[in-house]
Design an enzyme around this catalytic site. Structure first.
Site, PDB file in Angstrom:
ATOM      1  CG  ASP A  33      -1.719  -1.282   1.337  1.00  0.00           C
ATOM      2  OD1 ASP A  33      -2.271  -1.726   0.320  1.00  0.00           O
ATOM      3  OD2 ASP A  33      -1.734  -1.870   2.435  1.00  0.00           O
TER       4      ASP A  33
ATOM      5  CE  LYS B  29       3.042  -2.497  -4.462  1.00  0.00           C
ATOM      6  NZ  LYS B  29       2.675  -2.231  -3.081  1.00  0.00           N
TER       7      LYS B  29
ATOM      8  N   GLY C 190      -4.137  -4.809  -4.236  1.00  0.00           N
ATOM      9  CA  GLY C 190      -5.180  -3.892  -4.695  1.00  0.00           C
ATOM     10  C   GLY C 190      -4.567  -2.552  -5.018  1.00  0.00           C
ATOM     11  CG  HIS C 191      -1.887  -1.702  -8.010  1.00  0.00           C
ATOM     12  ND1 HIS C 191      -1.175  -1.837  -6.857  1.00  0.00           N
ATOM     13  CD2 HIS C 191      -1.117  -2.225  -8.994  1.00  0.00           C
ATOM     14  CE1 HIS C 191      -0.024  -2.413  -7.143  1.00  0.00           C
ATOM     15  NE2 HIS C 191       0.022  -2.674  -8.419  1.00  0.00           N
TER      16      HIS C 191
ATOM     17  CD  GLN D 110       0.971  -9.122  -2.387  1.00  0.00           C
ATOM     18  OE1 GLN D 110       1.785  -9.698  -3.071  1.00  0.00           O
ATOM     19  NE2 GLN D 110      -0.300  -9.084  -2.722  1.00  0.00           N
TER      20      GLN D 110
HETATM   21  P1  IMP Z   1      -2.447 -12.895   2.425  1.00  0.00           P
HETATM   22  O1  IMP Z   1      -1.520 -12.403   1.366  1.00  0.00           O
HETATM   23  O2  IMP Z   1      -3.901 -12.647   2.102  1.00  0.00           O
HETATM   24  O3  IMP Z   1      -2.183 -14.307   2.824  1.00  0.00           O
HETATM   25  O4  IMP Z   1      -2.187 -12.025   3.757  1.00  0.00           O
HETATM   26  C1  IMP Z   1      -0.981 -12.125   4.487  1.00  0.00           C
HETATM   27  C2  IMP Z   1      -0.561 -10.757   5.021  1.00  0.00           C
HETATM   28  O5  IMP Z   1      -0.178  -9.917   3.931  1.00  0.00           O
HETATM   29  C3  IMP Z   1      -1.669  -9.994   5.763  1.00  0.00           C
HETATM   30  O6  IMP Z   1      -1.087  -9.213   6.780  1.00  0.00           O
HETATM   31  C4  IMP Z   1      -2.235  -9.081   4.676  1.00  0.00           C
HETATM   32  O7  IMP Z   1      -2.882  -7.946   5.224  1.00  0.00           O
HETATM   33  C5  IMP Z   1      -0.956  -8.718   3.944  1.00  0.00           C
HETATM   34  N1  IMP Z   1      -1.181  -8.327   2.533  1.00  0.00           N
HETATM   35  C6  IMP Z   1      -1.378  -9.148   1.491  1.00  0.00           C
HETATM   36  N2  IMP Z   1      -1.515  -8.442   0.354  1.00  0.00           N
HETATM   37  C7  IMP Z   1      -1.371  -7.151   0.679  1.00  0.00           C
HETATM   38  C8  IMP Z   1      -1.366  -5.935  -0.080  1.00  0.00           C
HETATM   39  O8  IMP Z   1      -1.525  -5.900  -1.314  1.00  0.00           O
HETATM   40  N3  IMP Z   1      -1.178  -4.788   0.633  1.00  0.00           N
HETATM   41  C9  IMP Z   1      -0.965  -4.793   1.978  1.00  0.00           C
HETATM   42  N4  IMP Z   1      -0.962  -5.901   2.724  1.00  0.00           N
HETATM   43  C10 IMP Z   1      -1.156  -7.073   2.082  1.00  0.00           C
END
Ligand code: IMP
Length: 426
Positions: A13, A16, A40-41, A222
């Site tokens: 977040d 990007k 999520g962009h 991420q």
């Molecule tokens: P997962 O990727 O859904 O398994 O989540 C694992 C961890 O990564 C959690 O803390 C999510 O909130 C974090 N996370 C996954 N994708 C994103 C992203 O695009 N932005 C911010 N945090 C993310």
């Protein structure tokens, strides 16, 4: 620079989407190489706000080829929904190529994510609930399906039978919903038909594109601290968002990436669980959260907010070799009087300027801060570096000095125009 990779330097977040959109408008190809619709962009493009999850940001620029590469986990149903949603917003061209090696994320992965998190109780990871971890687990344990399998009905059914034989046992043990092959096939029907023409060997396409000198942007998803190996394990995602993982996730050699641009916010945020040394609470956190719209694009959760953390940024710059950085959401910090920067950590009486490798140690560090004054005025209309308030320039210079990086772009608002370019990278 013919090819450039974008890497989030914090916990995701970082903004990007805006940088990718900027680079995408100059690129011939935009590539997503890992993760799934946990990303999520949010992109403000020609006055319209788009939320992209699986599709690369080049989708908003005509003529750009968008690649969903080998290392991704793709939920075909979610991808079709995203395409339909964008069509509804007026996007006409879906110039996409989907890797036949990418993993297929299916409804039972989402159910497994749910029941596992529930079973973990207080120890939960705080996942996005999109099934990402269970899908990558299947890839590693070799009972997963790949996008290419969607093209071979008989083989697809065989793979589903063997995978569900294992998955349903696990779901039953957790009291979750179990799935039949027919149910999954029915759920997939429309998406399979729609997506089939786009599924191909993207690594061959990309190798030829690199050979032909095409302009390619590898967009990040991420952030580095969510890397499964180098992040704040176990509070991480299930893949590596590091730019150094791009070659293996796309089928390209190391030499295919000319430069990596790091993206950092002017402060820190994270969603989900895990230690956060510079975390804030109270009025300052609320003011930053509200002004920065710090609520998850995918889950809408309020993001945790903290000061900029130099030991983390130096660590990330070090493991990837980042020299150039885009500084995002700088305008948000006019809501505070004083800005703090964590310069180093103290742990067990020792001073360290890097992030410890275990979350137990990270939870124990005491940040050392310096303070700089905020500029207390709206900078969102400023388009040149020289016109920024002196306090703002001093904050930028301090970050460069402390992190040993060069800030090549500064974002002062969500609009494309609210951007100050100090050095063109692409
Ligand atoms: P997962 O990727 O859904 O398994 O989540 C694992 C961890 O990564 C959690 O803390 C999510 O909130 C974090 N996370 C996954 N994708 C994103 C992203 O695009 N932005 C911010 N945090 C993310």
């Amino acid at each position: 620079m013919a090819t450039v990779a974008i890497e989030g330097m914090q916990w995701g977040d970082e903004g990007k989407g805006k940088v990718t959109d900027y680079f995408a408008s100059r690129a011939e190809i935009v590539v997503r190489s890992q993760g799934g619709n946990n990303a999520g962009h949010s992109i403000e493009h020609h006055g319209v706000r788009y939320a992209l999850q699986l599709l690369p940001s080049g989708i908003l620029n005509k003529g750009v080829v968008n690649v969903l590469a080998d290392g991704m986990v793709i939920n075909p149903i979610a991808l079709l929904d995203e395409i339909k949603r964008l069509k509804g917003q007026g996007v006409e061209e879906f110039n996409i190529k989907i890797s036949n090696r990418a993993s297929v994320l299916l409804p039972y992965h989402i159910e497994l994510d749910r029941v596992r998190e529930a079973a973990l109780g207080k120890a939960k990871i705080g996942t996005t609930g999109k099934g990402i971890g269970p899908c990558y687990e299947d890839k590693a344990s070799r009972c997963g399906l790949r996008m290419g399998d969607l093209l071979e009905e008989e083989y697809l059914i065989e793979r589903l039978e063997s995978s569900l034989a294992i998955k349903n046992r696990e779901l039953a043990a957790f009291g979750g919903k179990q799935f039949t092959v027919q149910e999954v096939m029915d759920a997939l029907k429309e998406a399979r038909e729609y997506l089939a023409p786009y599924i191909c060997d993207t690594s061959v396409f990309l190798r030829n594109a690199v050979k032909d000198g095409k302009k390619i942007c590898f967009e990040g998803a991420q952030g580095a601290l969510l890397c499964i190996t180098h992040g704040t394990y176990p509070y991480v995602t299930s893949s590596s968002p590091l730019a150094t993982a791009i070659p293996v996730n796309t089928g390209l050699p190391l030499t295919a990436i000319d430069d990596v641009v790091g993206i950092m916010k002017a402060y820190s945020t994270r969603v989900g669980e895990g230690p956060f040394p510079t975390e804030l609470d109270g009025d300052i956190a609320k003011a930053i959260r509200d002004k920065g719209h710090e609520y998850g694009t995918v889950t809408k959760r309020p993001r945790r907010v903290g000061w900029l953390d130099v030991p983390q940024l130096k660590y990330v710059a070090g493991i990837t070799g980042i020299k150039h950085v885009c500084l995002m959401l700088l305008d948000v910090l006019d809501v505070v009087d004083e800005i703090k920067i964590c310069t180093e950590y103290k742990i067990n009486g020792k001073v360290i300027d890097y992030i410890p490798s275990t979350v137990m140690e990270l939870a124990r560090v005491e940040p050392t801060y310096i303070s700089v004054p905020s500029w207390k005025e709206d900078i969102s209309g400023i388009t040149s570096y020289d016109a920024l308030p002196e306090n703002c320039k001093a904050y930028i210079a301090k970050i460069e000095e402390l992190t040993g990086t060069e800030i090549c772009m500064v974002s002062v608002g969500p609009d494309k125009d609210a951007t100050i370019i100090r050095k063109e990278m692409f």
